[in-house]
Motif scaffolding. Sequence first.
Motif, mmCIF file in Angstrom:
data_model
loop_
_atom_site.group_PDB
_atom_site.id
_atom_site.type_symbol
_atom_site.label_atom_id
_atom_site.label_comp_id
_atom_site.label_asym_id
_atom_site.label_seq_id
_atom_site.Cartn_x
_atom_site.Cartn_y
_atom_site.Cartn_z
ATOM 1 N N THR A 1 30.505 -1.178 -89.255
ATOM 2 C CA THR A 1 29.343 -0.688 -88.367
ATOM 3 C C THR A 1 29.595 -0.915 -86.910
ATOM 4 O OG1 THR A 1 27.753 -0.827 -90.209
ATOM 5 C CG2 THR A 1 26.997 -0.475 -87.959
ATOM 6 N N VAL A 2 29.850 0.211 -86.155
ATOM 7 C CA VAL A 2 30.057 0.374 -84.817
ATOM 8 C C VAL A 2 28.741 0.181 -84.071
ATOM 9 C CG1 VAL A 2 31.018 1.218 -82.723
ATOM 10 C CG2 VAL A 2 32.276 1.657 -85.103
ATOM 11 N N PRO A 3 28.459 -0.909 -83.007
ATOM 12 C CA PRO A 3 27.278 -0.802 -82.428
ATOM 13 C C PRO A 3 26.990 0.429 -81.609
ATOM 14 C CG PRO A 3 28.691 -2.672 -81.903
ATOM 15 C CD PRO A 3 29.647 -1.908 -82.554
ATOM 16 N N LYS A 4 25.463 0.442 -81.641
ATOM 17 C CA LYS A 4 24.886 1.639 -81.060
ATOM 18 C C LYS A 4 24.576 1.457 -79.541
ATOM 19 C CE LYS A 4 24.155 5.125 -82.761
ATOM 20 N NZ LYS A 4 24.839 6.531 -83.305
ATOM 21 N N SER A 5 24.721 0.203 -79.124
ATOM 22 C CA SER A 5 24.022 -0.351 -78.056
ATOM 23 C C SER A 5 25.073 -1.645 -77.506
ATOM 24 C CB SER A 5 22.648 -0.385 -77.877
ATOM 25 O OG SER A 5 22.135 -1.538 -78.631
ATOM 26 N N VAL A 6 24.957 -1.836 -76.172
ATOM 27 C CA VAL A 6 25.448 -3.077 -75.670
ATOM 28 C C VAL A 6 24.437 -4.338 -75.550
ATOM 29 C CG1 VAL A 6 27.362 -1.709 -74.584
ATOM 30 C CG2 VAL A 6 25.264 -2.610 -73.439
ATOM 31 N N ASP A 7 24.839 -5.451 -75.401
ATOM 32 C CA ASP A 7 24.080 -6.583 -75.277
ATOM 33 C C ASP A 7 23.151 -6.453 -73.978
ATOM 34 O OD1 ASP A 7 24.651 -7.727 -77.595
ATOM 35 O OD2 ASP A 7 26.352 -8.827 -76.520
ATOM 36 N N LEU B 1 43.589 1.156 -67.534
ATOM 37 C CA LEU B 1 42.419 0.949 -67.078
ATOM 38 C C LEU B 1 41.992 -0.367 -67.666
ATOM 39 C CD1 LEU B 1 39.991 1.167 -64.951
ATOM 40 C CD2 LEU B 1 38.972 3.088 -66.785
ATOM 41 N N ILE B 2 41.884 -0.700 -68.998
ATOM 42 C CA ILE B 2 41.337 -1.636 -69.758
ATOM 43 C C ILE B 2 41.731 -2.742 -69.374
ATOM 44 C CG2 ILE B 2 40.757 -2.590 -72.042
ATOM 45 C CD1 ILE B 2 39.971 0.336 -72.826
ATOM 46 N N SER B 3 43.342 -2.466 -69.607
ATOM 47 C CA SER B 3 44.280 -3.819 -69.298
ATOM 48 C C SER B 3 43.929 -4.426 -67.917
ATOM 49 C CB SER B 3 45.659 -3.391 -69.299
ATOM 50 O OG SER B 3 46.124 -2.885 -70.562
ATOM 51 N N ILE C 1 33.007 1.105 -73.730
ATOM 52 C CA ILE C 1 33.567 2.320 -73.969
ATOM 53 C C ILE C 1 32.562 3.257 -74.896
ATOM 54 C CG2 ILE C 1 35.248 3.904 -75.282
ATOM 55 C CD1 ILE C 1 37.194 1.372 -75.009
ATOM 56 N N VAL C 2 32.070 4.301 -74.524
ATOM 57 C CA VAL C 2 31.078 5.126 -75.027
ATOM 58 C C VAL C 2 31.860 6.250 -75.807
ATOM 59 C CG1 VAL C 2 29.051 6.797 -74.894
ATOM 60 C CG2 VAL C 2 29.365 4.556 -73.174
ATOM 61 N N ASP D 1 39.991 -2.747 -83.463
ATOM 62 C CA ASP D 1 40.916 -3.192 -82.585
ATOM 63 C C ASP D 1 40.632 -4.579 -81.391
ATOM 64 O OD1 ASP D 1 43.052 -2.184 -84.072
ATOM 65 O OD2 ASP D 1 43.030 -0.356 -82.765
ATOM 66 N N ASP D 2 39.163 -4.622 -81.602
ATOM 67 C CA ASP D 2 38.665 -5.579 -80.536
ATOM 68 C C ASP D 2 38.145 -4.973 -79.337
ATOM 69 O OD1 ASP D 2 38.385 -7.520 -82.526
ATOM 70 O OD2 ASP D 2 40.368 -8.223 -82.005
ATOM 71 N N TYR D 3 38.094 -3.777 -79.268
ATOM 72 C CA TYR D 3 37.799 -3.121 -77.847
ATOM 73 C C TYR D 3 36.152 -3.247 -77.944
ATOM 74 C CZ TYR D 3 42.318 -1.036 -76.993
ATOM 75 O OH TYR D 3 43.602 -0.973 -76.484
ATOM 76 N N HIS D 4 35.637 -3.265 -76.575
ATOM 77 C CA HIS D 4 34.215 -3.192 -76.599
ATOM 78 C C HIS D 4 33.663 -1.967 -76.368
ATOM 79 C CE1 HIS D 4 35.136 -7.127 -74.343
ATOM 80 N NE2 HIS D 4 34.912 -7.203 -75.709
#
Length: 544
Positions: free
Chosen positions: A101-107, A126-128, A139-140, A153-156
């Motif tokens: 389940t991918v989050p729908k919002s950030v903290d 850019l991320i690097s 990332i949206v 893959d542990d991307y935000h």
Amino acid sequence: MDKWQRRTVYYSLLLIGVMLVYTVLYHNGMRIYEGENLTFLHSLQVVVETFTTTGFGSDAPWDSPEMNALVIVMDLTGVVLIFMALPVLAFPLLEDILSTTVPKSVDNGLDDHVVICSYTPRAEALISELESWDVDYVIVEPDRDRATEIYEDDYHVIHEDPESVTGLKQAELTSARALVADVSDQIDASIVLTAQEVADDVPIISVVEEPDRTAYHQLAGADEVLSPRPLLGESLASKVTTSITADLGEAVEIGDDFEIAELPIHRGSQLVGTTLADSGIREQSGVNVIGAWFRGEFETPPSPDATLTNGTVLLVTGREEQLEQLKELTLSEVRHFDRGRTIVIGYGQVGRTITNALDEADLPYTVVDQTEMEDVDVVGDAIEPETLQEAGINDARSVILALPDDTTTEFATLVIRDVSPQTEIIARVEETESVQKMYRAGADYVLSLATVSGRMIASTILENEDVLSLDQHVEVVRTHAPELVGRTIGDALVRSKTGCTVVGVERDGGVITDVGPNHRVESGDELIIAGTDEGIRRFNEQMT
């Protein structure tokens, strides 16, 4: 409405429609062939019982062959619809329950981050870069499968639509450092308009494919509109122009007459085939080699046993005259005074930028493209030897591949290397993953659009003009090192322990650039060191 919801609706409509048709047939069949007047509700009940395989109630058995045939067909239809329900409804539902389940919002605590809309190969560099500077990002991503993949893959990442107000609010845009829109020209403009509604005080960076569309993105409200394709063209052209002019190309000044620069080793150079230790670079030019790109892979510090090849790019520091001496070593012994013709293959935005740079340098060139247009000298396919021969490949000094398709570029490289083994091949690719394949195909220098885009955006966000043009960040800092006072650089094992290179020492108001292993650090010295962020951190922990 997502794909699973659409399939559920379509299946439900099909099921209801089929059941109603069979209800009408059964109702009229019982009246005509069995002589029984049933209610419509009773006929519907029989059809439902048949489809669900729960039995037929009091109506069985039937006397007429017509009704028996109808019931047989209903039985088969019910079984088919049941099996259809498994892949359409049951399997996707189970997959949804068991999948990530991918989050729908950030903290809510996320602050001063960069909102990236959405994930593309160009976002990788850019991320690097953001991670190397400890800058948070999110990332949206509107595509559920892609969001799941990069989340694993542990991307935000959050699964939301970046063109919607809700999506940008869920990304906490109001507290962000910047927003980056880099999908397509039209979608980016839509994202910019939405971002203006959510947070008009957050800087918005939009990336355009076509430079002539810049005005529309500015009109939409973008604070910065970047066009990486011209920059890519200039970078590729510079690999030709800097090898036959007195200019060093792009160099970053880190002190009075003290610079950091990158220099590619050209085909035919006396350095090709030697190791870094045996090359005599430091002895002949006096520069410090602080890093190198081998076939697109960056090493800092590079191993003394690393073999230098055509296409190796050296990252060095030194005075201007030292860099000039190194430049002479990196050029072809036979051809570095030859102002031979350059063949530019592909005449899109990148190709036109390349030819403009060659015009400014007053260098001859031939343009090859599949489409006949103004300024195209040879019309044909670059993967055909006949086209290359017509363009003069045997007498060409360099070929610059500016094609938009990586697969075609790879094949063209193989053909060129077979037709003219000594010709220098400089190429662009779309994605970073294609760089290694291009070097294996025989290219001398390869630069990806994804890398250029990412670095360009990072430089804008971080307001850092000294971001290097390739895909690794090297930092140059000045620092005191009390732990080194009284010791030589070699005895302290600075390079092996920290991965950093001491490239200069400020002492008594002057800068000493000839810093070798035997240089002894004195009290009050301020060292100029170069290395990655991690290397700088290790140096500070161990030497200061």
